[in-house]
Write a protein that holds these residues in place. Structure first.
Motif, mmCIF file in Angstrom:
data_model
loop_
_atom_site.group_PDB
_atom_site.id
_atom_site.type_symbol
_atom_site.label_atom_id
_atom_site.label_comp_id
_atom_site.label_asym_id
_atom_site.label_seq_id
_atom_site.Cartn_x
_atom_site.Cartn_y
_atom_site.Cartn_z
ATOM 1 N N GLU A 262 18.821 22.815 46.241
ATOM 2 C CA GLU A 262 19.650 23.172 45.082
ATOM 3 C C GLU A 262 20.569 24.365 45.361
ATOM 4 N N THR B 260 17.215 23.361 39.167
ATOM 5 C CA THR B 260 17.156 21.969 39.630
ATOM 6 C C THR B 260 18.178 21.097 38.913
ATOM 7 N N SER B 261 18.634 20.080 39.616
ATOM 8 C CA SER B 261 19.623 19.155 39.061
ATOM 9 C C SER B 261 18.973 18.158 38.109
ATOM 10 N N TYR C 72 13.324 12.337 43.276
ATOM 11 C CA TYR C 72 13.750 13.712 43.599
ATOM 12 C C TYR C 72 12.751 14.367 44.555
#
Length: 141
Positions: free
Chosen positions: A73, A78-79, A92
């Motif tokens: 990241e 976090t995405s 993920y």
């Protein structure tokens, strides 16, 4: 601050920092709302530095997993959210730790790792991952 001072308490949301030890337990401060509470020795407490994630070959310390998330990241949150679907979370996590043991690491474990990473990020505690790693390697020499 090192992960030795950060804990998860069963039944309580988020992470806590040890403020001081008492005869019967410890006084901790929530990293979410900064409220303090006393936890007794009977509480189910997990110190982050002692947690590891199962892989097919070994157990990887949580510190190393969090560092991989930070690298992925670029030091940002976090995405994905810890509330995303099981499939999204597993996909993920597979990018971060391809060899994780899918039979022993549950979606709930992945949710915790994502949530803990974001809490540590929000409280500017991720830099301690680097310093802990450096102190570990210097002790071995």
């Amino acid at each position: 601050m090192s992960l030795d001072k950060i804990l998860a308490i069963s039944g309580k949301p988020g992470l806590f920092e040890i403020v001081t030890q008492t005869r019967t337990g410890a006084v901790v401060e929530s990293l979410l709302d900064k409220k303090r509470l006393t936890v007794g020795a009977h509480s189910n407490i997990s110190i982050l530095s002692e947690i590891a994630i199962y892989t097919l070959t070994e157990e990887v310390p949580l510190r190393d997993v969090l560092k991989k998330v930070k690298d992925k990241e670029n030091g940002k949150p976090t995405s994905i959210s810890h509330k995303d679907s099981k499939d999204t979370l597993e996909e993920y996590f597979f990018e971060i730790l391809p060899e994780y043991d899918e039979d022993r690491v549950y979606a709930s474990d992945i949710k915790k790792v994502i949530q803990w990473y974001n809490i540590l990020h929000k409280n500017n505690l991720l830099d301690s991952l680097e310093s802990e790693e450096n102190s570990d390697t210097s002790e071995e020499e």
